[in-house]
Design an enzyme around this catalytic site. Sequence first.
Site, PDB file in Angstrom:
ATOM      1  N   LYS A  65      31.914  44.094  63.374  1.00 47.28           N
ATOM      2  CA  LYS A  65      33.192  44.787  63.400  1.00 47.28           C
ATOM      3  C   LYS A  65      32.812  46.548  63.652  1.00 47.28           C
ATOM      4  O   LYS A  65      33.660  47.005  64.513  1.00 47.28           O
ATOM      5  CB  LYS A  65      33.711  44.888  62.003  1.00 47.28           C
ATOM      6  CG  LYS A  65      34.185  43.513  61.814  1.00 47.28           C
ATOM      7  CD  LYS A  65      35.122  43.601  60.479  1.00 47.28           C
ATOM      8  CE  LYS A  65      35.391  42.352  59.722  1.00 47.28           C
ATOM      9  NZ  LYS A  65      36.317  42.221  58.696  1.00 47.28           N
ATOM     10  N   ARG A 151      29.391  51.883  42.936  1.00 43.15           N
ATOM     11  CA  ARG A 151      28.223  52.045  42.581  1.00 43.15           C
ATOM     12  C   ARG A 151      27.460  53.203  42.916  1.00 43.15           C
ATOM     13  O   ARG A 151      27.019  54.192  42.180  1.00 43.15           O
ATOM     14  CB  ARG A 151      27.284  50.677  42.896  1.00 43.15           C
ATOM     15  CG  ARG A 151      25.959  50.681  42.256  1.00 43.15           C
ATOM     16  CD  ARG A 151      25.521  49.216  42.693  1.00 43.15           C
ATOM     17  NE  ARG A 151      25.524  48.916  44.094  1.00 43.15           N
ATOM     18  CZ  ARG A 151      24.724  47.942  44.682  1.00 43.15           C
ATOM     19  NH1 ARG A 151      24.455  47.027  44.064  1.00 43.15           N
ATOM     20  NH2 ARG A 151      24.845  47.985  45.951  1.00 43.15           N
ATOM     21  N   MET A 213      38.778  40.244  47.255  1.00 43.82           N
ATOM     22  CA  MET A 213      38.924  40.041  48.902  1.00 43.82           C
ATOM     23  C   MET A 213      37.942  38.595  49.139  1.00 43.82           C
ATOM     24  O   MET A 213      38.016  38.371  50.108  1.00 43.82           O
ATOM     25  CB  MET A 213      38.349  41.250  49.439  1.00 43.82           C
ATOM     26  CG  MET A 213      39.394  42.302  49.472  1.00 43.82           C
ATOM     27  SD  MET A 213      38.899  43.679  50.802  1.00 43.82           S
ATOM     28  CE  MET A 213      39.968  44.979  50.312  1.00 43.82           C
ATOM     29  N   GLY A 237      40.919  36.188  48.106  1.00 46.59           N
ATOM     30  CA  GLY A 237      41.082  36.671  49.473  1.00 46.59           C
ATOM     31  C   GLY A 237      41.458  35.473  50.609  1.00 46.59           C
ATOM     32  O   GLY A 237      41.621  35.770  51.700  1.00 46.59           O
TER      33      GLY A 237
HETATM   34  P1  ATR Z   1      31.906  45.139  53.313  1.00 44.66           P
HETATM   35  O1  ATR Z   1      31.827  45.525  54.910  1.00 44.66           O
HETATM   36  O2  ATR Z   1      32.096  43.889  52.990  1.00 44.66           O
HETATM   37  O3  ATR Z   1      32.467  46.378  52.599  1.00 44.66           O
HETATM   38  P2  ATR Z   1      29.401  46.819  52.612  1.00 44.66           P
HETATM   39  O4  ATR Z   1      29.845  47.848  53.746  1.00 44.66           O
HETATM   40  O5  ATR Z   1      28.061  46.493  52.814  1.00 44.66           O
HETATM   41  O6  ATR Z   1      30.284  45.464  52.772  1.00 44.66           O
HETATM   42  O7  ATR Z   1      29.852  47.278  51.275  1.00 44.66           O
HETATM   43  C1  ATR Z   1      29.498  46.550  50.072  1.00 44.66           C
HETATM   44  C2  ATR Z   1      30.245  47.435  48.941  1.00 44.66           C
HETATM   45  O8  ATR Z   1      29.794  46.341  47.841  1.00 44.66           O
HETATM   46  C3  ATR Z   1      29.485  48.689  48.711  1.00 44.66           C
HETATM   47  O9  ATR Z   1      30.668  49.511  48.086  1.00 44.66           O
HETATM   48  C4  ATR Z   1      28.586  48.116  47.396  1.00 44.66           C
HETATM   49  O10 ATR Z   1      28.199  49.339  46.966  1.00 44.66           O
HETATM   50  P3  ATR Z   1      26.983  50.410  47.399  1.00 44.66           P
HETATM   51  O11 ATR Z   1      27.833  51.425  48.358  1.00 44.66           O
HETATM   52  O12 ATR Z   1      26.689  51.170  45.956  1.00 44.66           O
HETATM   53  O13 ATR Z   1      26.216  49.547  47.807  1.00 44.66           O
HETATM   54  C5  ATR Z   1      29.281  47.341  46.819  1.00 44.66           C
HETATM   55  N1  ATR Z   1      28.428  46.421  46.141  1.00 44.66           N
HETATM   56  C6  ATR Z   1      27.559  45.381  46.530  1.00 44.66           C
HETATM   57  N2  ATR Z   1      26.956  44.871  45.557  1.00 44.66           N
HETATM   58  C7  ATR Z   1      27.433  45.489  44.449  1.00 44.66           C
HETATM   59  C8  ATR Z   1      27.102  45.123  42.951  1.00 44.66           C
HETATM   60  N3  ATR Z   1      26.237  44.295  42.557  1.00 44.66           N
HETATM   61  N4  ATR Z   1      27.733  45.797  42.144  1.00 44.66           N
HETATM   62  C9  ATR Z   1      28.698  46.764  42.394  1.00 44.66           C
HETATM   63  N5  ATR Z   1      29.104  47.197  43.703  1.00 44.66           N
HETATM   64  C10 ATR Z   1      28.439  46.387  44.734  1.00 44.66           C
END
Ligand code: ATR
EC number: 1.1.1.25
Length: 273
Positions: A65, A151, A213, A237
């Site tokens: 994307k 996070r 989602m 989602g």
């Molecule tokens: P997407 O395009 O699906 O949003 P991404 O850009 O990789 O995927 O973002 C993943 C999101 O999920 C991020 O906000 C990530 O947090 P970080 O920015 O700290 O990495 C969050 N995320 C993934 N695993 C997580 C977990 N176990 N607990 C909390 N947040 C998580």
Amino acid sequence: MDRYLVFGHPVRHSKSPFIHTLFARQTQQELEYGLAEPAVDEFAHALQVFFAQGGKGCNVTVPFKEQAFTLVDRLSPRAKRAGAVNTIKLTDDGVLLGDNTDGAGLVADLKSHGVTLADSRILLLGAGGAARGALAPLLAELPSELVIANRTHTKAQQLATEFHDLGPVTAQTYEQLAGPFDLVINSTSASLQGELPPLAPALIHTDIAIYDMMYGASDTAFISWAKQHGARQTMDGLGMLVEQAAEAFTVWRGIRPGTKQVLRELKRNLGVI
Ligand code: ATR
């Protein structure tokens, strides 16, 4: 026949061909919709070939994307805001127009579930691409407050700053969060690893709406957790998937398909009902 497809990697399990084929049947549009799974470094070439060979439009999913955003000739305002493109249309004058229908799909699905967004207090979990795409359409619904928790707090802060001109959006750490919220939207990818965002159970109450989602044949980890802590209205989602597809179909064909029956057939196809 007009050709469309979805680019992704992996994309084999995509439901987009199923959904768009039903939309086409319903609206009596002659088109075919397929799948393409180029190697990660071959997307740009594959996209070019598809349109050179007469393709009319495509969807773009993970992990392409952001790359699609840089490859189109022109961006819709909502794609520009989202920083990502999930829908491309070849216009009559040969321009590749990049759009993003994800956020509109989320809002349409929330509304179809009767969730009130105006004057509501919304908590958005995650600050990745999915959260970014949702922010402008959510703020356009005039919530009283939209709090982003992530996070990695700095990413939430960056997003809040970036979207500040569109409405009352702030960033808070998971520890700082204070309820009550009317709606929690989980945009994190935590469920993919079977994990949960570190949300305090005390934030869940019986009148809260929970939206994940993600979706699956059974409840996502987040939805199970929210139910355990008393949430009565939970949504996954799958509806967003169908609504963003309907929005893309409308961009391409200028005709809006109905989504209710298609969502029901998709659930049956996935074995959810
Ligand atoms: P997407 O395009 O699906 O949003 P991404 O850009 O990789 O995927 O973002 C993943 C999101 O999920 C991020 O906000 C990530 O947090 P970080 O920015 O700290 O990495 C969050 N995320 C993934 N695993 C997580 C977990 N176990 N607990 C909390 N947040 C998580």
